[in-house]
Design an enzyme around this catalytic site. Sequence first.
Site, mmCIF file in Angstrom:
data_model
loop_
_atom_site.group_PDB
_atom_site.id
_atom_site.type_symbol
_atom_site.label_atom_id
_atom_site.label_comp_id
_atom_site.label_asym_id
_atom_site.label_seq_id
_atom_site.Cartn_x
_atom_site.Cartn_y
_atom_site.Cartn_z
ATOM 1 N N ASP A 52 0.765 -1.213 -0.084
ATOM 2 C CA ASP A 52 0.244 -0.014 0.117
ATOM 3 C C ASP A 52 0.899 1.242 -0.124
ATOM 4 O O ASP A 52 0.504 2.085 -0.595
ATOM 5 C CB ASP A 52 -0.889 0.072 1.251
ATOM 6 C CG ASP A 52 -2.100 -1.026 0.918
ATOM 7 O OD1 ASP A 52 -2.520 -1.259 -0.153
ATOM 8 O OD2 ASP A 52 -2.865 -1.432 1.964
ATOM 9 N N ASN A 126 -6.440 8.181 1.958
ATOM 10 C CA ASN A 126 -6.549 7.445 3.050
ATOM 11 C C ASN A 126 -7.170 8.488 4.396
ATOM 12 O O ASN A 126 -8.339 8.285 4.757
ATOM 13 C CB ASN A 126 -5.536 6.824 3.622
ATOM 14 C CG ASN A 126 -5.454 5.266 3.027
ATOM 15 O OD1 ASN A 126 -6.437 4.899 2.214
ATOM 16 N ND2 ASN A 126 -4.315 4.452 2.924
ATOM 17 N N ARG A 137 3.989 13.981 25.218
ATOM 18 C CA ARG A 137 2.827 14.771 25.567
ATOM 19 C C ARG A 137 1.630 14.268 24.883
ATOM 20 O O ARG A 137 1.754 13.694 23.660
ATOM 21 C CB ARG A 137 3.009 16.208 25.203
ATOM 22 C CG ARG A 137 4.277 16.993 26.039
ATOM 23 C CD ARG A 137 4.988 18.309 25.410
ATOM 24 N NE ARG A 137 5.546 18.876 26.454
ATOM 25 C CZ ARG A 137 5.348 19.751 27.347
ATOM 26 N NH1 ARG A 137 3.957 20.176 27.460
ATOM 27 N NH2 ARG A 137 6.397 20.322 27.846
ATOM 28 N N ALA A 168 -7.383 1.328 7.188
ATOM 29 C CA ALA A 168 -6.014 1.656 7.466
ATOM 30 C C ALA A 168 -5.966 2.302 8.756
ATOM 31 O O ALA A 168 -6.317 1.686 9.778
ATOM 32 C CB ALA A 168 -5.474 2.704 6.279
ATOM 33 N N TYR A 169 -5.320 3.376 9.068
ATOM 34 C CA TYR A 169 -5.082 3.926 10.325
ATOM 35 C C TYR A 169 -6.270 4.044 11.326
ATOM 36 O O TYR A 169 -6.409 3.771 12.246
ATOM 37 C CB TYR A 169 -4.425 5.236 10.081
ATOM 38 C CG TYR A 169 -4.008 5.846 11.374
ATOM 39 C CD1 TYR A 169 -4.065 5.195 12.689
ATOM 40 C CD2 TYR A 169 -3.013 7.126 11.319
ATOM 41 C CE1 TYR A 169 -3.507 5.869 13.703
ATOM 42 C CE2 TYR A 169 -2.458 7.605 12.578
ATOM 43 C CZ TYR A 169 -2.489 7.088 13.673
ATOM 44 O OH TYR A 169 -1.980 7.504 14.918
#
Length: 279
Positions: A52, A126, A137, A168-169
């Site tokens: 990908d 995407n 942080r 995906a993510y």
Amino acid sequence: MSRRILVVCHEGRPDAVAAADNLSAALQANGIDTIRDGSAEGVELAIVLGGDGTILRAAEVARRHDVPLLGVNLGHVGFLAEAEEEALPDVVDRVVARDYLVEERMTLDITITRPDGTVERDWAINEAAVEKGARARMVEATIGVDGRGLSTFGCDGIVLATPTGSTAYAFSGGGPIVWPDVDALLVVPVAAHALFARPLVVGPNSVLEVEVLPYEEKHAVVWCDGRRMLDAPAGSRIRVCRGAQPVRLARMSQLPFSGRLVAKFRLPVQGWRGVRERA
């Protein structure tokens, strides 16, 4: 006029280079000129050999000239790919015969307005992922949709995705899988410290906003498809909407998206309509 096809591969992988050499030779034997990892101007199709990540790199080139992409998976999941490496002879035959369909995939237009007044723009197929700039942080942010604020929280990140990016993510962050023919945008908070920080699915004409709050000068970054990083210092506003220009993908299979999910994720479907797993 001779036909021209762009062949893109991961030049750092010997197997990908060898596959690209074989593919180029087969296409040339059928009277089709090939270009290797160059401009997509004037080509009818870009064939991408790799995972990908390689397909996303090729999309940056092909989208400028509205050229469709046909992915051949040499990676692991290869969700954007249309075929596996062993199907390369069939890919050649289908391309020679122009026996493929082209579908459009929604993209995102991304605008970052920083507190110093500078503006930077980018795009993604995407997702745009707002992430913390320092490991120790959190990102302190407010999210909004269509000009109205929805919630403020600290988090590791916020994923703003297309249906294509839902696997995906956004999927890794706990978001829903959205079929690619659904017109929608997704908001998926990652590790948020808040009661109301659930994934959201909104209409395709909505405008998504993330404001990086100016607390303690916390810094954020925005990753576009995990490839291009934009700075978003405290006080920045990230605006995401449906992209004006889609990405075009060439398809050879009529397999429904549900079949692609099962194949790519190797999902267990024993018992569906009485089918039992064989020993």
